[in-house]
Design a protein around this motif. Sequence first.
Motif, short mmCIF file in Angstrom:
data_model
loop_
_atom_site.label_atom_id
_atom_site.label_comp_id
_atom_site.label_asym_id
_atom_site.label_seq_id
_atom_site.Cartn_x
_atom_site.Cartn_y
_atom_site.Cartn_z
N ASP A 85 -61.15 -13.67 -11.51
CA ASP A 85 -61.92 -12.69 -10.74
C ASP A 85 -62.15 -13.29 -9.35
O ASP A 85 -63.09 -14.06 -9.14
N ALA A 86 -61.28 -12.93 -8.41
CA ALA A 86 -61.34 -13.50 -7.06
C ALA A 86 -62.64 -13.09 -6.36
O ALA A 86 -63.24 -13.90 -5.64
N ALA A 87 -63.07 -11.87 -6.56
CA ALA A 87 -64.28 -11.40 -5.89
C ALA A 87 -65.51 -12.18 -6.36
O ALA A 87 -66.37 -12.53 -5.55
N ALA A 88 -65.59 -12.44 -7.65
CA ALA A 88 -66.73 -13.17 -8.20
C ALA A 88 -66.51 -14.68 -8.17
O ALA A 88 -67.40 -15.43 -8.57
N LYS A 89 -65.32 -15.09 -7.71
CA LYS A 89 -64.96 -16.52 -7.67
C LYS A 89 -65.17 -17.18 -9.03
O LYS A 89 -65.87 -18.18 -9.15
N SER A 90 -64.55 -16.56 -10.05
CA SER A 90 -64.69 -17.10 -11.40
C SER A 90 -63.38 -16.97 -12.16
O SER A 90 -62.53 -16.15 -11.84
N VAL A 91 -63.26 -17.83 -13.16
CA VAL A 91 -62.09 -17.83 -14.03
C VAL A 91 -62.60 -17.85 -15.47
O VAL A 91 -63.47 -18.67 -15.81
N THR A 92 -62.08 -16.95 -16.29
CA THR A 92 -62.44 -16.93 -17.71
C THR A 92 -61.31 -17.57 -18.50
O THR A 92 -60.15 -17.19 -18.35
N ILE A 93 -61.67 -18.56 -19.31
CA ILE A 93 -60.67 -19.24 -20.14
C ILE A 93 -61.08 -19.16 -21.61
O ILE A 93 -62.27 -19.03 -21.92
N THR A 94 -60.09 -19.24 -22.48
CA THR A 94 -60.34 -19.34 -23.92
C THR A 94 -60.02 -20.76 -24.33
O THR A 94 -58.92 -21.25 -24.08
N THR A 105 -63.46 -20.05 -28.26
CA THR A 105 -64.60 -19.61 -27.47
C THR A 105 -64.15 -19.33 -26.05
O THR A 105 -63.18 -19.91 -25.58
N GLN A 106 -64.85 -18.43 -25.40
CA GLN A 106 -64.57 -18.14 -23.99
C GLN A 106 -65.58 -18.85 -23.12
O GLN A 106 -66.74 -19.00 -23.49
N ARG A 107 -65.09 -19.29 -21.97
CA ARG A 107 -65.93 -19.98 -21.01
C ARG A 107 -65.61 -19.41 -19.63
O ARG A 107 -64.46 -19.14 -19.32
#
Length: 172
Positions: A85-94, A105-107
């Motif tokens: 998510d470039a706008a939120a400056k975040s990356v979701t990983i499993t 788990t997701q982080r």
Amino acid sequence: MKQPQRIVILGAGFAGVGVARELIKQFPEADGCRITLVDQNNFFLFTPMLTEVIGGEVDENSIVTAVRSLSPRVTFEQGRIDRIDAAAKSVTITVGDGEPGVPATQRVLQADHIVVALGSVTNFHNIQGLKEYSLTVDTVEDAVTIRNRALALMERADEEPDAGIRRELLTF
């Protein structure tokens, strides 16, 4: 006091590891930035040597290095990247494969900067049957599969008539 920049690097191949090393040089002080390196594998693979693994000249363990040994300044996260998510400056990983007793788990990793260095995928150019009948050389497992297949063909050639001629052709 200024907070250190949070830099998340996605991919621990040549590009990702190279970026991490350069950032360590550019920000020599520990508080200059916080670097997190994310990859689905916990090792760096020196892909140019895969052909030597196929030929049996190099052991497959000789072309991998633990990513965690890169630098104490780099935090390593092993996981599959699900969302950027470039706008939120975040990356979701499993994290985890969901093996029995070890749930996946997701982080969410927050970052000031995200470096996308996920490598490449083989392009089969929509040629019918190419993907199903070809052998790629992208992983250690691919190299070992090709080596074992070549050895099996040579063994089979030894068992058949005119094996000497076939063996010479296979080893040429």
